[in-house]
Motif scaffolding. Structure first.
Motif, short mmCIF file in Angstrom:
data_model
loop_
_atom_site.label_atom_id
_atom_site.label_comp_id
_atom_site.label_asym_id
_atom_site.label_seq_id
_atom_site.Cartn_x
_atom_site.Cartn_y
_atom_site.Cartn_z
N ALA A 81 0.83 -1.20 0.00
CA ALA A 81 0.00 0.00 0.00
C ALA A 81 0.87 1.26 0.00
O ALA A 81 0.42 2.32 -0.41
N ASN A 82 2.12 1.14 0.41
CA ASN A 82 3.04 2.28 0.46
C ASN A 82 3.97 2.35 -0.75
O ASN A 82 4.85 3.20 -0.79
N VAL A 83 3.79 1.47 -1.71
CA VAL A 83 4.57 1.50 -2.96
C VAL A 83 3.83 2.39 -3.95
O VAL A 83 2.59 2.39 -4.00
N ILE A 84 4.54 3.12 -4.77
CA ILE A 84 3.94 4.15 -5.63
C ILE A 84 2.77 3.66 -6.47
O ILE A 84 1.78 4.36 -6.61
N ASP A 85 2.84 2.46 -7.00
CA ASP A 85 1.74 1.93 -7.81
C ASP A 85 1.03 0.77 -7.13
O ASP A 85 0.29 0.04 -7.77
N GLY A 86 1.26 0.58 -5.85
CA GLY A 86 0.69 -0.58 -5.17
C GLY A 86 1.43 -1.84 -5.61
O GLY A 86 2.58 -1.76 -6.05
N GLY A 87 0.80 -2.97 -5.49
CA GLY A 87 1.48 -4.19 -5.88
C GLY A 87 0.55 -5.38 -5.91
O GLY A 87 -0.65 -5.27 -5.64
N ARG A 88 1.13 -6.52 -6.25
CA ARG A 88 0.37 -7.77 -6.35
C ARG A 88 1.08 -8.87 -5.58
O ARG A 88 2.30 -8.98 -5.60
N ILE A 89 0.26 -9.68 -4.93
CA ILE A 89 0.74 -10.87 -4.25
C ILE A 89 0.11 -12.04 -4.98
O ILE A 89 -1.12 -12.13 -5.07
N VAL A 90 0.94 -12.92 -5.52
CA VAL A 90 0.45 -14.10 -6.23
C VAL A 90 0.65 -15.30 -5.32
O VAL A 90 1.78 -15.62 -4.94
N VAL A 91 -0.44 -15.96 -4.98
CA VAL A 91 -0.41 -17.11 -4.08
C VAL A 91 -0.50 -18.37 -4.91
O VAL A 91 -1.40 -18.51 -5.74
N GLY A 92 0.45 -19.28 -4.68
CA GLY A 92 0.49 -20.53 -5.41
C GLY A 92 1.79 -20.69 -6.18
O GLY A 92 1.93 -21.59 -7.01
N VAL A 93 2.75 -19.81 -5.91
CA VAL A 93 4.07 -19.86 -6.54
C VAL A 93 5.10 -20.01 -5.43
O VAL A 93 5.11 -19.21 -4.50
N GLU A 94 5.94 -21.00 -5.54
CA GLU A 94 6.94 -21.24 -4.49
C GLU A 94 7.90 -20.07 -4.39
O GLU A 94 8.54 -19.68 -5.36
N ASP A 95 7.96 -19.50 -3.20
CA ASP A 95 8.83 -18.35 -2.94
C ASP A 95 10.29 -18.79 -3.08
O ASP A 95 10.69 -19.82 -2.58
N GLY A 96 11.07 -18.03 -3.79
CA GLY A 96 12.49 -18.33 -3.96
C GLY A 96 12.80 -19.06 -5.25
O GLY A 96 13.69 -18.68 -5.99
N THR A 97 12.05 -20.13 -5.54
CA THR A 97 12.30 -20.89 -6.78
C THR A 97 11.37 -20.45 -7.90
O THR A 97 11.65 -20.70 -9.07
N PHE A 98 10.25 -19.83 -7.53
CA PHE A 98 9.23 -19.35 -8.47
C PHE A 98 8.59 -20.48 -9.28
O PHE A 98 8.10 -20.27 -10.38
N ILE A 99 8.59 -21.67 -8.71
CA ILE A 99 7.92 -22.81 -9.34
C ILE A 99 6.42 -22.68 -9.11
O ILE A 99 5.96 -22.44 -8.00
N ARG A 100 5.66 -22.86 -10.17
CA ARG A 100 4.20 -22.79 -10.08
C ARG A 100 3.68 -24.06 -9.41
O ARG A 100 3.91 -25.16 -9.90
N ILE A 101 2.98 -23.87 -8.32
CA ILE A 101 2.39 -24.99 -7.60
C ILE A 101 0.88 -24.99 -7.78
O ILE A 101 0.27 -26.03 -7.94
N GLY A 102 0.30 -23.82 -7.75
CA GLY A 102 -1.15 -23.71 -7.81
C GLY A 102 -1.76 -23.97 -6.45
O GLY A 102 -1.08 -24.35 -5.50
N LEU A 103 -3.06 -23.76 -6.35
CA LEU A 103 -3.79 -23.93 -5.10
C LEU A 103 -4.88 -24.98 -5.28
O LEU A 103 -5.47 -25.10 -6.35
#
Length: 186
Positions: free
Chosen positions: A40-62
């Motif tokens: 909320a404090n970033v100039i354009d806001g942002g997105r959080i994508v849930v279902g992607v492994e943090d660090g490796t960015f492997i798609r896991i899905g939910l």
């Protein structure tokens, strides 16, 4: 948000100040509050994508059960006690080209003044301003340097000036040497 949009977000993506990945987890405000406040404090806001492994960015899905835990009213009610002023966000469930389901939380930037954490929580402290810096490793953290604080203060001042001009309290100003093209304001 549709399949094409989520593919654009995920293909070759890495975390940035405006993009955060979370693994395949159900909704738990304690796991999201710091990221939502920071984005909320970033100039354009942002997105959080849930279902992607943090660090490796492997798609896991939910799973269907995990997706069902993301109820926007409950999410907003869970975050509201921590945000002053409120953090504005929306949520979408999307499917990628392979048929995996993801939740995308889109956080809007603050409207007038930066969002401050107003209550202690599992991973947050009252009175702290969380931020995602463009100049450091992408993470949601307390404002820790003058550059990040200056970004927040300047953006807030520009938004306040815009609001005052809109209601007729400040004459329209011409761009000068301090003109901020990114905000379109002084």
């Amino acid at each position: 948000m549709n399949t094409e949009d989520v593919e654009a977000l995920l293909t070759g993506a890495e975390e940035t100040d405006a993009l955060e990945f979370k693994g395949a987890i159900p909704w738990d405000r304690n796991l999201f509050v710091k990221d939502i406040l920071a984005m909320a404090n970033v100039i354009d806001g942002g997105r959080i994508v849930v279902g992607v492994e943090d660090g490796t960015f492997i798609r896991i899905g939910l799973s269907a059960e995990q997706v069902a835990s993301y109820k926007i009213d409950e999410m907003r009610d869970g975050i509201a006690p921590f945000a002053d002023p409120r953090a504005v966000f929306r949520m979408a469930t999307v499917v990628d080209a392979a048929g995996l389901r993801f939740v995308v939380i889109e956080v809007s930037p603050f409207e007038d003044v930066p969002v401050i954490c107003k209550r202690d929580g599992a991973d947050v402290r009252a009175g702290v301003v969380y931020f995602r810096s463009r100049t450091r490793r992408p993470e949601s953290a307390a404002v820790a340097n003058s550059t990040d604080m200056r970004d927040l203060v300047e953006r807030s001042a520009a938004l306040s000036a815009r609001r005052l001009r809109r209601i007729g309290f400040v004459p329209e100003l011409q761009p000068g040497p301090d003109y901020d093209a990114e905000l379109g304001e002084l």
